[in-house]
Design an enzyme around this catalytic site. Structure first.
Site, PDB file in Angstrom:
ATOM      1  N   HIS A  37       0.833  -1.207   0.000  1.00  0.00           N
ATOM      2  CA  HIS A  37       0.000   0.000   0.000  1.00  0.00           C
ATOM      3  C   HIS A  37       0.860   1.247   0.000  1.00  0.00           C
ATOM      4  CE1 HIS A  37       0.797   0.753   4.298  1.00  0.00           C
ATOM      5  NE2 HIS A  37       0.596  -0.535   4.502  1.00  0.00           N
ATOM      6  N   CYS A  79       3.198  -5.059   6.703  1.00  0.00           N
ATOM      7  CA  CYS A  79       2.834  -4.740   5.323  1.00  0.00           C
ATOM      8  C   CYS A  79       3.997  -4.058   4.603  1.00  0.00           C
ATOM      9  CB  CYS A  79       1.605  -3.835   5.284  1.00  0.00           C
ATOM     10  SG  CYS A  79       0.085  -4.661   5.839  1.00  0.00           S
TER      11      CYS A  79
END
Length: 338
Positions: A200, A218
């Protein structure tokens, strides 16, 4: 290090002013070569135009903070003075993975995306800096794929992260709506990994953390990089998540080695690094061990600046005449030596 003139530095700046130029590499003509080069200069430099920080320079050239700090050990990270020379990255060795989809080499905080080959266009690879999971929230390894793409995602913080923030006096809401302070940024790629791992963007508050070990597992990217990737990769794209702090590869009959420091919470000795490097060198040379300067290898494994270093140069492989028996429809010919 050779410091070039201001004019030459200006040429370099203009040459990489575009985002695509800063991340796009043409793959070597020889499919067995795995070293990619961005600039013609062996050591590309830039002269800063105003007082700033190394993270500012990294942001401008889409490099990771850890990467640019390692390349400039004598430059003050938080006070780069006007007209000071800063070294940039140039060559990279591709990770040892299939040249398809996306490869995340968490050991170097860098991603490699191999777009589909287009007719009339030389094969390319896109390389992006990214942040990874810190010691207690490690980014997982293995092959996976992209299963979902979301633009302007809302963030639903897991209970574990909400507890952590609450303990630090920074409570989080149950849902963080899209916007400049959303930690997911404007684009999200969902991976087929249990636990909800994502590739992201980032919010404006943590943009200088790209290229560092700071996330909850992440993979975080610069806003323009994740936008380009989001618009390029379809659902189903394979993703290889690896940890290769030491890489070896060829370019034009020269063997290079690239070495990165251990991640936080991990520690290997120089002897262990040497053992890994020697096995990779032998593998790269068809299980032979070439005669090379062991001092250069030891220096690379000690400095650990991520800059590929030449270890060994072999004789160019030439086309050799081959005798072909007559009487079988052959007229003779040449085969490339191996």
């Amino acid at each position: 290090m050779k410091v070039r003139s201001l004019f030459a530095c200006s040429i370099l700046l203009s040459a990489i002013g575009g985002i695509a130029n800063a991340t796009t590499y043409t793959l070597p003509e020889n499919s067995n070569d795995s070293v990619i080069t961005q600039f013609h200069d062996d050591v590309p430099l830039t002269r800063v135009e105003q007082n700033e920080t190394l993270p500012d320079v990294a942001r401008r050239f889409l490099l990771g903070q850890t990467e640019i700090v390692r390349l400039n050990p004598d430059v003050d990270r938080w006070q780069v003075k006007k007209d000071e020379i800063v070294r940039l990255s140039n060559r990279r060795i591709l990770p040892d993975t299939p040249h398809e989809g996306i490869t995340l080499n968490i050991a170097e905080y860098r991603m490699y995306y191999y777009p589909p080959t287009q007719k009339g266009v030389a094969p390319q690879v896109m390389s992006y800096a990214h942040g990874i999971g810190r010691q207690d929230w490690k980014t997982p390894l293995g092959k996976t794929s992209i299963v979902q793409k979301v633009k302007d995602p809302a963030w639903h913080p897991p209970e574990s992260i909400r507890r952590e923030h609450a303990a630090n006096g920074d409570p989080l809401p149950a849902v963080v709506q899209p916007g400049p302070h959303n930690p997911l940024g404007a684009y999200m790629l969902h991976l087929a990994v249990p636990g909800g791992y994502l590739i992201h963007g980032t919010d404006i508050d943590k943009i200088y953390g790209i290229g560092m070990q700071i996330t909850h597992g992440c993979v975080r990217m610069y806003p323009e990089d994740i936008e380009a990737l989001y618009n390029s990769v379809p659902v189903g794209t394979p993703v290889y998540m690896v940890k290769q702090p030491i890489k070896v590869g060829w370019l034009d009959n020269t063997l290079y080695i690239e070495a990165h420091p251990d991640l936080e919470g991990e520690e290997t000795t120089l002897e262990q690094k040497l053992d890994v490097a020697l096995k990779l060198i032998q593998k790269a040379d068809s299980q032979n061990m070439p005669e090379f300067d062991r001092g250069v290898l030891k220096q690379a494994l000690t400095v650990l600046d991520g800059n590929p270093v030449a270890l060994y140069q072999r004789l160019p492989q030439k086309a050799l005449p081959v005798s072909v028996p007559t009487g079988h429809g052959s007229k003779g010919g040449y085969y490339h030596g191996v």
